[in-house]
Design an enzyme around this catalytic site. Sequence first.
Site, mmCIF file in Angstrom:
data_model
loop_
_atom_site.group_PDB
_atom_site.id
_atom_site.type_symbol
_atom_site.label_atom_id
_atom_site.label_comp_id
_atom_site.label_asym_id
_atom_site.label_seq_id
_atom_site.Cartn_x
_atom_site.Cartn_y
_atom_site.Cartn_z
ATOM 1 N N HIS A 1 -3.695 -4.876 0.397
ATOM 2 C CA HIS A 1 -3.230 -5.853 1.586
ATOM 3 C C HIS A 1 -3.149 -7.197 1.541
ATOM 4 O O HIS A 1 -3.973 -7.947 2.372
ATOM 5 C CB HIS A 1 -3.935 -5.118 2.903
ATOM 6 N N CYS B 1 0.914 -1.320 0.005
ATOM 7 C CA CYS B 1 -0.135 0.020 0.012
ATOM 8 C C CYS B 1 0.760 1.373 -0.120
ATOM 9 O O CYS B 1 1.374 1.670 -0.846
ATOM 10 C CB CYS B 1 -1.024 0.014 1.256
ATOM 11 N N GLU C 1 -1.678 -9.392 3.527
ATOM 12 C CA GLU C 1 -1.540 -9.881 4.797
ATOM 13 C C GLU C 1 -2.917 -10.535 5.290
ATOM 14 O O GLU C 1 -2.972 -11.447 6.092
ATOM 15 C CB GLU C 1 -0.627 -9.112 5.750
#
Length: 542
Positions: free
Chosen positions: A514, A380, A516
């Site tokens: 993102h 990001c 993750e």
Amino acid sequence: MARYVFITGGVVSSLGKGLASAALGALLQARGYSVRLRKLDPYLNVDPGTMSPTQHGEVFVTDDGAETDLDLGHYERFTGQPASINDNITTGRIYRDIIAKERRGDYLGATVQVIPHVTDAIKNFVREGNEGFDFVLVEIGGTVGDIEGLPFFEAIRQLGNDLPRGDCIYIHLTLLPWIPSAGELKTKPTQHSVKELRSIGIQPDILLCRCDRPIPPEERRKLGLFCNVRESAVIEARDVETIYEVPEAYHREGLDVEVLKAFGMEPGAAPDLSRWRNVTHRIKNPEGEVTIAIVGKYTGLKDAYKSLYEALVHGGVANVAKVNVDWIESEIFEREDPAPFLEHVHGILVPGGFGQRGAEGKIKAATFARERKVPYFGICFGMQMAVIEAARNLAGVAEANSTEFGPTPEPIVGLMTEWVKGNELEKRFAQGDLGGTMRLGAYDATLKRGSKVAEIYGATAISERHRHRYEVNTAYRDRLEQRGLIFSGMSPDGLLPEIVEYADHPWFVGVQFHPELKSRPFEPHPLFASFVGAALDQSRLV
């Protein structure tokens, strides 16, 4: 019909109710049951989207674009069950909806009160949409005794009467502190916590006791006696080496059996926990070791990057490697040379963030990674800083910057004002509200054939979760690609950059989303698995 488990906390905050809820959900799944996990948060914010990460921790984003509590990340990682906007609610959201109804006249002139209007709204939220699930696990945020939590405790107390007899139980998570001078685990804080809970009408069925050593039989007996629970329902929740040991540890202590017994259900065969044992074996018996520098701006609170850290652990699991993390505040690089901090690391990760503070330090981290050929992962904001770095130092755009930091003659990164979500055009304005106004949730991306990321994903069409307000400006794309920074992932309409990479670098990838948030211990995200693998290769060169 679903059975309900309400998880409350006492004595102190941050005992790990979210992790306990997630681990219990995993245990019930391992026994063949379907589960849903939900979180009730007593704070007045509508959602955590505008809260500082150093106060509240990370904001976990769901596929449908909800900004939620970080505990929902635990729920997803442990159960694989995707969370949604309907799995997390706050006092602020409840009051917002009630006041809107009152203004419309929906209450037909009635006096709007905490009981029954607020408590009914909470109960409706808890009970809605649970068809098809065997168990619904509901975590109540905060600690018993907190004034803001009273409507939630009252609501779950009422649900104990509203639901059919035997369809609802209460688990209370507490702390048994060790007092060195006395040489004892003390039960009195737990006794007082349960007394507080009982004073509002809730009798816990199970005590889950956080401790750093075994509970002696006499203390276990005392807890059962004074807290009015069966001695077998006093469950030891001892500290473990990795959070992925928790389901197996809870099973050894009998938590899942006690839960089923509390519902009058036969436990049956033991749960299949082989995949959990495989994950913990890989974590405890690594075949390699790497050090990753996380160059961020909220490193003072590790929970600000909770999903990020866990995704790195998952990348380590995929490579049977131990991942050590160096937490580095990016502002340091604005005063000092990054080299002494980064020369020993095998990979550099620059995560998301907001605002100008520390941005130049992140840009210097990207410069170091590019010039020294150290694996770099920009997420990001970390991707945006890498693109600004390339514009300044490779494409000769000396004044390259982001409009997030103020007016700039070279807006490499700019405010995104409109985009398409599904079949609708979303619009935003510079002076609009901050809460819930970003590009949020799952969006598709198309990857360039033959690119590194297409090879990593094994596909050219992906979907990832976003949370950002600013976008890389495609007007600079040609100049940047001529200098080697390839735009290897774009939105399906070709307007929004999703991924950049260097073809002549061992591993340098920036992503606007993102990743993750979608990583799991049993399904490590391919980008994190590949990044840790590249760091392992780097470790062999150092």
